[in-house]
Design a protein around this motif. Sequence first.
Motif, PDB file in Angstrom:
ATOM      1  N   ASP A 252      -1.464  56.289 100.787  1.00 53.07           N
ATOM      2  CA  ASP A 252      -2.059  56.183  99.445  1.00 53.07           C
ATOM      3  C   ASP A 252      -1.881  54.796  98.841  1.00 53.07           C
ATOM      4  N   ASN A 253      -0.866  54.080  99.287  1.00 53.87           N
ATOM      5  CA  ASN A 253      -0.546  52.760  98.727  1.00 53.87           C
ATOM      6  C   ASN A 253      -0.684  51.637  99.750  1.00 53.87           C
ATOM      7  N   ALA A 254      -1.405  51.887 100.834  1.00 57.30           N
ATOM      8  CA  ALA A 254      -1.469  50.947 101.954  1.00 57.30           C
ATOM      9  C   ALA A 254      -1.958  49.564 101.537  1.00 57.30           C
ATOM     10  N   ARG A 255      -2.978  49.507 100.733  1.00 53.17           N
ATOM     11  CA  ARG A 255      -3.529  48.203 100.340  1.00 53.17           C
ATOM     12  C   ARG A 255      -2.491  47.366  99.597  1.00 53.17           C
ATOM     13  N   ASP A 256      -1.822  47.985  98.628  1.00 56.37           N
ATOM     14  CA  ASP A 256      -0.806  47.264  97.861  1.00 56.37           C
ATOM     15  C   ASP A 256       0.396  46.888  98.733  1.00 56.37           C
ATOM     16  N   LEU A 257       0.785  47.766  99.638  1.00 55.86           N
ATOM     17  CA  LEU A 257       1.911  47.472 100.522  1.00 55.86           C
ATOM     18  C   LEU A 257       1.588  46.274 101.421  1.00 55.86           C
ATOM     19  N   ARG A 258       0.388  46.281 101.999  1.00 56.69           N
ATOM     20  CA  ARG A 258      -0.016  45.146 102.843  1.00 56.69           C
ATOM     21  C   ARG A 258      -0.057  43.857 102.035  1.00 56.69           C
ATOM     22  N   ALA A 259      -0.610  43.933 100.828  1.00 54.68           N
ATOM     23  CA  ALA A 259      -0.720  42.738  99.983  1.00 54.68           C
ATOM     24  C   ALA A 259       0.655  42.157  99.652  1.00 54.68           C
ATOM     25  N   ASP A 260       1.662  43.036  99.558  1.00 52.42           N
ATOM     26  CA  ASP A 260       3.020  42.580  99.240  1.00 52.42           C
ATOM     27  C   ASP A 260       3.850  42.284 100.492  1.00 52.42           C
ATOM     28  N   GLY A 261       3.220  42.384 101.676  1.00 50.59           N
ATOM     29  CA  GLY A 261       3.893  42.029 102.916  1.00 50.59           C
ATOM     30  C   GLY A 261       4.746  43.111 103.548  1.00 50.59           C
ATOM     31  N   TRP A 262       4.594  44.356 103.119  1.00 49.40           N
ATOM     32  CA  TRP A 262       5.381  45.454 103.684  1.00 49.40           C
ATOM     33  C   TRP A 262       4.705  45.992 104.938  1.00 49.40           C
ATOM     34  N   ASP A 263       5.493  46.399 105.915  1.00 53.53           N
ATOM     35  CA  ASP A 263       5.011  47.094 107.098  1.00 53.53           C
ATOM     36  C   ASP A 263       5.022  48.583 106.771  1.00 53.53           C
ATOM     37  N   GLY A 264       3.843  49.195 106.743  1.00 52.40           N
ATOM     38  CA  GLY A 264       3.726  50.588 106.323  1.00 52.40           C
ATOM     39  C   GLY A 264       4.560  51.558 107.143  1.00 52.40           C
ATOM     40  N   ASP A 265       4.564  51.389 108.457  1.00 52.64           N
ATOM     41  CA  ASP A 265       5.338  52.294 109.315  1.00 52.64           C
ATOM     42  C   ASP A 265       6.838  52.187 109.026  1.00 52.64           C
TER      43      ASP A 265
END
Length: 165
Positions: free
Chosen positions: A54-67
């Motif tokens: 649900d938050n993938a776009r924001d996580l990627r933008a902030d440099g987080w690895d979703g997995d």
Amino acid sequence: MDAAERTRFLDHAALASLAFDVLTSVCVDGDLRTVWPLFDPDFRTALAGQWVRDNARDLRADGWDGDAVAAALADAEPDHPLWVHFERVHVRGFRTVLPDPRTWGIGEATRMVAPGLELLYLHSSAVDADVWQPGEQRWVYPIVMHLIDGEWRVRNLGSDQDPGS
């Protein structure tokens, strides 16, 4: 009360007590972290994975690895900087869909979903003498409980389906 009925009653009381403890911590106290270890590991993984999607776009933008974020949030003792946001979303969600905690009741019978999986129903008990009237429609919220190594865990909330199947 014979021995079998007493055992059934005590087993149900333990399940209902755990469900109330978990839901009270989350919905009344706003504290998911304390009861997070009482959630089944597969359910924790499902909730963390959905939040990351649900938050993938924001996580990627902030440099987080979703997995990596999902794995850290699903841990029984999460220690991740995004936990506060994850917890806030889930507390708000539970509070939105559940009835007023002052009216909670859990039905007296469980239903076996599969070996080691029992289904409870949380409902609003604020009706005449807590007795359902013929033809009356009532809101219910299913809670699947999972027996793991002799201890009950919350396997699913809001659905009677086993999230691991």
